[in-house]
Motif scaffolding. Structure first.
Motif, PDB file in Angstrom:
ATOM      1  N   VAL A 338     -17.619  19.587  12.140  1.00  0.00           N
ATOM      2  CA  VAL A 338     -16.404  18.791  12.000  1.00  0.00           C
ATOM      3  C   VAL A 338     -16.422  17.680  13.057  1.00  0.00           C
ATOM      4  O   VAL A 338     -16.631  17.944  14.243  1.00  0.00           O
ATOM      5  CB  VAL A 338     -15.149  19.660  12.167  1.00  0.00           C
ATOM      6  CG1 VAL A 338     -13.886  18.806  12.043  1.00  0.00           C
ATOM      7  CG2 VAL A 338     -15.149  20.786  11.137  1.00  0.00           C
ATOM      8  N   GLU A 339     -16.174  16.458  12.614  1.00  0.00           N
ATOM      9  CA  GLU A 339     -16.297  15.277  13.474  1.00  0.00           C
ATOM     10  C   GLU A 339     -14.956  14.543  13.523  1.00  0.00           C
ATOM     11  O   GLU A 339     -14.638  13.714  12.672  1.00  0.00           O
ATOM     12  CB  GLU A 339     -17.391  14.357  12.921  1.00  0.00           C
ATOM     13  CG  GLU A 339     -17.697  13.147  13.761  1.00  0.00           C
ATOM     14  CD  GLU A 339     -18.633  13.424  14.919  1.00  0.00           C
ATOM     15  OE1 GLU A 339     -18.999  12.467  15.624  1.00  0.00           O
ATOM     16  OE2 GLU A 339     -19.020  14.594  15.123  1.00  0.00           O
ATOM     17  N   LEU A 340     -14.156  14.859  14.536  1.00  0.00           N
ATOM     18  CA  LEU A 340     -12.845  14.220  14.725  1.00  0.00           C
ATOM     19  C   LEU A 340     -12.744  13.688  16.150  1.00  0.00           C
ATOM     20  O   LEU A 340     -12.005  14.191  16.990  1.00  0.00           O
ATOM     21  CB  LEU A 340     -11.714  15.221  14.449  1.00  0.00           C
ATOM     22  CG  LEU A 340     -11.560  15.672  12.995  1.00  0.00           C
ATOM     23  CD1 LEU A 340     -10.489  16.764  12.883  1.00  0.00           C
ATOM     24  CD2 LEU A 340     -11.211  14.493  12.085  1.00  0.00           C
ATOM     25  N   PRO A 341     -13.474  12.613  16.466  1.00  0.00           N
ATOM     26  CA  PRO A 341     -13.586  12.149  17.850  1.00  0.00           C
ATOM     27  C   PRO A 341     -12.328  11.507  18.408  1.00  0.00           C
ATOM     28  O   PRO A 341     -12.252  11.287  19.615  1.00  0.00           O
ATOM     29  CB  PRO A 341     -14.735  11.131  17.791  1.00  0.00           C
ATOM     30  CG  PRO A 341     -14.740  10.646  16.389  1.00  0.00           C
ATOM     31  CD  PRO A 341     -14.327  11.830  15.552  1.00  0.00           C
ATOM     32  N   ARG A 342     -11.339  11.215  17.557  1.00  0.00           N
ATOM     33  CA  ARG A 342     -10.093  10.634  18.059  1.00  0.00           C
ATOM     34  C   ARG A 342      -8.934  11.634  18.049  1.00  0.00           C
ATOM     35  O   ARG A 342      -7.773  11.241  18.074  1.00  0.00           O
ATOM     36  CB  ARG A 342      -9.723   9.387  17.238  1.00  0.00           C
ATOM     37  CG  ARG A 342     -10.654   8.212  17.496  1.00  0.00           C
ATOM     38  CD  ARG A 342     -10.236   6.974  16.739  1.00  0.00           C
ATOM     39  NE  ARG A 342     -11.104   5.861  17.089  1.00  0.00           N
ATOM     40  CZ  ARG A 342     -10.890   5.002  18.082  1.00  0.00           C
ATOM     41  NH1 ARG A 342      -9.813   5.131  18.833  1.00  0.00           N
ATOM     42  NH2 ARG A 342     -11.732   4.028  18.331  1.00  0.00           N
ATOM     43  N   HIS A 343      -9.278  12.901  18.041  1.00  0.00           N
ATOM     44  CA  HIS A 343      -8.233  13.925  17.942  1.00  0.00           C
ATOM     45  C   HIS A 343      -8.283  14.939  19.083  1.00  0.00           C
ATOM     46  O   HIS A 343      -7.737  16.036  18.961  1.00  0.00           O
ATOM     47  CB  HIS A 343      -8.336  14.648  16.592  1.00  0.00           C
ATOM     48  CG  HIS A 343      -7.932  13.789  15.432  1.00  0.00           C
ATOM     49  ND1 HIS A 343      -8.715  12.765  14.980  1.00  0.00           N
ATOM     50  CD2 HIS A 343      -6.810  13.784  14.674  1.00  0.00           C
ATOM     51  CE1 HIS A 343      -8.102  12.169  13.953  1.00  0.00           C
ATOM     52  NE2 HIS A 343      -6.950  12.770  13.762  1.00  0.00           N
ATOM     53  N   SER A 344      -8.897  14.560  20.186  1.00  0.00           N
ATOM     54  CA  SER A 344      -8.976  15.494  21.309  1.00  0.00           C
ATOM     55  C   SER A 344      -7.603  15.866  21.852  1.00  0.00           C
ATOM     56  O   SER A 344      -7.411  16.973  22.378  1.00  0.00           O
ATOM     57  CB  SER A 344      -9.825  14.901  22.438  1.00  0.00           C
ATOM     58  OG  SER A 344     -11.197  14.975  22.132  1.00  0.00           O
ATOM     59  N   HIS A 345      -6.640  14.960  21.741  1.00  0.00           N
ATOM     60  CA  HIS A 345      -5.301  15.249  22.245  1.00  0.00           C
ATOM     61  C   HIS A 345      -4.643  16.411  21.495  1.00  0.00           C
ATOM     62  O   HIS A 345      -3.657  16.975  21.979  1.00  0.00           O
ATOM     63  CB  HIS A 345      -4.419  14.001  22.158  1.00  0.00           C
ATOM     64  CG  HIS A 345      -4.364  13.391  20.801  1.00  0.00           C
ATOM     65  ND1 HIS A 345      -5.454  12.811  20.203  1.00  0.00           N
ATOM     66  CD2 HIS A 345      -3.351  13.284  19.913  1.00  0.00           C
ATOM     67  CE1 HIS A 345      -5.121  12.363  19.016  1.00  0.00           C
ATOM     68  NE2 HIS A 345      -3.849  12.642  18.806  1.00  0.00           N
ATOM     69  N   ALA A 346      -5.177  16.765  20.336  1.00  0.00           N
ATOM     70  CA  ALA A 346      -4.716  17.946  19.595  1.00  0.00           C
ATOM     71  C   ALA A 346      -5.925  18.748  19.118  1.00  0.00           C
ATOM     72  O   ALA A 346      -5.892  19.371  18.061  1.00  0.00           O
ATOM     73  CB  ALA A 346      -3.839  17.521  18.420  1.00  0.00           C
ATOM     74  N   GLY A 347      -7.001  18.743  19.912  1.00  0.00           N
ATOM     75  CA  GLY A 347      -8.251  19.345  19.495  1.00  0.00           C
ATOM     76  C   GLY A 347      -8.158  20.802  19.092  1.00  0.00           C
ATOM     77  O   GLY A 347      -8.647  21.181  18.011  1.00  0.00           O
ATOM     78  N   PRO A 348      -7.544  21.672  19.897  1.00  0.00           N
ATOM     79  CA  PRO A 348      -7.458  23.083  19.477  1.00  0.00           C
ATOM     80  C   PRO A 348      -6.720  23.273  18.157  1.00  0.00           C
ATOM     81  O   PRO A 348      -7.090  24.130  17.355  1.00  0.00           O
ATOM     82  CB  PRO A 348      -6.707  23.741  20.645  1.00  0.00           C
ATOM     83  CG  PRO A 348      -7.054  22.886  21.829  1.00  0.00           C
ATOM     84  CD  PRO A 348      -7.098  21.485  21.287  1.00  0.00           C
ATOM     85  N   HIS A 349      -5.704  22.460  17.922  1.00  0.00           N
ATOM     86  CA  HIS A 349      -4.964  22.543  16.659  1.00  0.00           C
ATOM     87  C   HIS A 349      -5.870  22.226  15.479  1.00  0.00           C
ATOM     88  O   HIS A 349      -5.919  22.974  14.482  1.00  0.00           O
ATOM     89  CB  HIS A 349      -3.776  21.585  16.693  1.00  0.00           C
ATOM     90  CG  HIS A 349      -3.140  21.349  15.352  1.00  0.00           C
ATOM     91  ND1 HIS A 349      -2.191  22.194  14.812  1.00  0.00           N
ATOM     92  CD2 HIS A 349      -3.332  20.358  14.431  1.00  0.00           C
ATOM     93  CE1 HIS A 349      -1.830  21.736  13.622  1.00  0.00           C
ATOM     94  NE2 HIS A 349      -2.505  20.633  13.370  1.00  0.00           N
ATOM     95  N   PHE A 350      -6.601  21.118  15.568  1.00  0.00           N
ATOM     96  CA  PHE A 350      -7.440  20.714  14.438  1.00  0.00           C
ATOM     97  C   PHE A 350      -8.639  21.632  14.279  1.00  0.00           C
ATOM     98  O   PHE A 350      -9.094  21.872  13.156  1.00  0.00           O
ATOM     99  CB  PHE A 350      -7.856  19.253  14.597  1.00  0.00           C
ATOM    100  CG  PHE A 350      -6.728  18.296  14.344  1.00  0.00           C
ATOM    101  CD1 PHE A 350      -6.193  18.131  13.083  1.00  0.00           C
ATOM    102  CD2 PHE A 350      -6.174  17.578  15.389  1.00  0.00           C
ATOM    103  CE1 PHE A 350      -5.136  17.272  12.845  1.00  0.00           C
ATOM    104  CE2 PHE A 350      -5.118  16.701  15.170  1.00  0.00           C
ATOM    105  CZ  PHE A 350      -4.600  16.549  13.896  1.00  0.00           C
ATOM    106  N   ALA A 351      -9.154  22.164  15.391  1.00  0.00           N
ATOM    107  CA  ALA A 351     -10.241  23.135  15.282  1.00  0.00           C
ATOM    108  C   ALA A 351      -9.767  24.391  14.548  1.00  0.00           C
ATOM    109  O   ALA A 351     -10.475  24.944  13.698  1.00  0.00           O
ATOM    110  CB  ALA A 351     -10.762  23.490  16.671  1.00  0.00           C
ATOM    111  N   ALA A 352      -8.556  24.830  14.856  1.00  0.00           N
ATOM    112  CA  ALA A 352      -8.022  26.036  14.218  1.00  0.00           C
ATOM    113  C   ALA A 352      -7.767  25.838  12.732  1.00  0.00           C
ATOM    114  O   ALA A 352      -7.917  26.772  11.940  1.00  0.00           O
ATOM    115  CB  ALA A 352      -6.728  26.461  14.921  1.00  0.00           C
TER     116      ALA A 352
END
Length: 378
Positions: A338-352
């Motif tokens: 999964v490649e979401l380089p502009r979403h680190s500010h909510a990274g754990p949420h998007f990883a989950a």
């Protein structure tokens, strides 16, 4: 799916690749002109932070393969699905930049991911800091403890130059600048070998001002040659990624590079599924099938046609069950990251949320899902 006007609140002219969209003036060496825009919007459930440009029209997509699909072949593919090894999903650390590396790895293991796309950066296994070999051994041990596979990625924005995003590149006019990028890739190959990574990722970079494309291609082939030699020695494939706006932007460009270099064995492909949706003439599932012999690494996210913006799953236009069905059919057993380089500010949420989505999409049967019908995963 319907368009969400809130996602247009902010646009970034540099997009996720960090470079302005480049329009080729015409066919160059048999390669078609490319037209694509970039944007980074509010991206789903998080505030918009950038301003930018409108989409730029690109050529119509070829859907002739979908129109001529044979239901009997679909049945045969479905009967063979149970014999295939499952896809292996990972998450990119460039989307978890606010976490310590050990915390990020533990999070991904806890969530059930099979691996990680490890971007070498100042906060995650800094490739330029002292004691790289010792730090790499510690990370390798941690990956083994957690049961995570790994791909080494080299797309960090400012790891070489604090003022130039993704600079210097393999295409820079200054040979010393090109050598710095080559040096980073050589370090990445050594790190990948020590970690037991299944590939090293890289991209070409954009064509500098006042540089013609023939010169740019010459620089690219010259700079990649020592990296490919090192990859061959290490036994780690070098997986080049077509990146919108770069010299090597499309699958056709990858094949041009491959032929120019004489089809070296260590040279492979990083296929970004979102990029296929963005600008390739074929649908993403057909891109997967065509790229199968060269697949060494896969990145995945949602995206819209003509706009280079990495989106969370369900926020773009991609129909994922046929894409993952095509990927499984190739026998590919590297990581799909999964490649979401502009979403680190909510990274754990998007990883989950990303892994359950991908598992549902992978489990969806092509027999009950046809092109043009709503996806069960949307």
């Amino acid at each position: 799916m319907s368009h969400n006007p809130n996602q247009d609140a902010g646009r970034d002219a540099t997009g996720d690749g960090g470079v302005p969209a480049r329009e080729a003036s015409g066919d160059v060496g048999g390669r078609p002109a490319r037209h694509v825009s970039r944007e980074a919007s509010g991206e789903g459930r998080v505030p918009a932070r950038d301003a930018g440009v409108d989409p730029v029209p690109i050529p119509a997509r070829d859907t002739s393969r979908d129109a001529g699909a044979d239901p009997a072949q679909d049945v045969s593919r479905d009967e063979n699905r149970s014999a295939r090894a499952p896809l292996r999903f990972g998450y990119g650390t460039n989307g978890l930049a606010d976490l310590r590396l050990d915390d990020a790895l533990a999070l991904l293991a806890d969530l059930g991911y099979d691996g990680v796309g490890l971007t070498l950066d100042h906060m995650h296994l800094d490739p330029l800091a002292p004691d790289l070999a010792a730090r790499t051994r510690r990370v390798a041990h941690r990956l083994d403890e957690l049961g995570l596979g790994v791909t080494v990625e080299t797309g960090a924005r400012y790891v070489l130059d604090p003022r130039r995003k993704h600079g210097p590149s393999l295409l820079d006019a200054d040979p010393d600048d090109r050598a710095r990028r080559v040096g980073l890739l050589l370090r990445a190959v050594r790190v990948a070998a020590d970690l037991g990574a299944h590939a090293v990722h890289c991209f070409s970079g954009i064509v500098p001002d006042d540089t013609d494309e023939d010169t740019a291609w010459k620089r690219l082939t010259e700079t990649l040659t020592p990296v490919l030699d090192a990859a061959a020695t290490a036994g780690v494939p070098l997986a080049v990624e077509p990146e919108p706006g770069h010299l090597l932007a499309t699958l056709a460009d990858f094949h041009h590079l491959r032929r120019t270099l004489g089809d070296p064995e260590p040279l492979g492909l990083t296929l970004d599924i979102g990029h296929c949706q963005c600008l390739e003439p074929l649908p993403p599932a057909d891109c997967v099938r065509d790229a199968a012999p060269w697949l060494r690494h896969v990145q995945i996210e949602d995206m819209r046609r003509g706009v280079h913006e990495h989106l969370p799953f369900g926020d773009g236009e991609i129909d994922f069950p046929p894409v993952l069905e095509a990927l499984a059919a190739t026998g590919y057993q590297g990581l799909t990251v999964v490649e979401l380089p502009r979403h680190s500010h909510a990274g754990p949420h998007f990883a989950a949320h990303s892994l359950p989505f991908l598992r549902r999409a992978a489990a969806a049967s092509p027999l009950t899902h046809r092109s043009g019908e709503p996806s069960a995963t949307h």
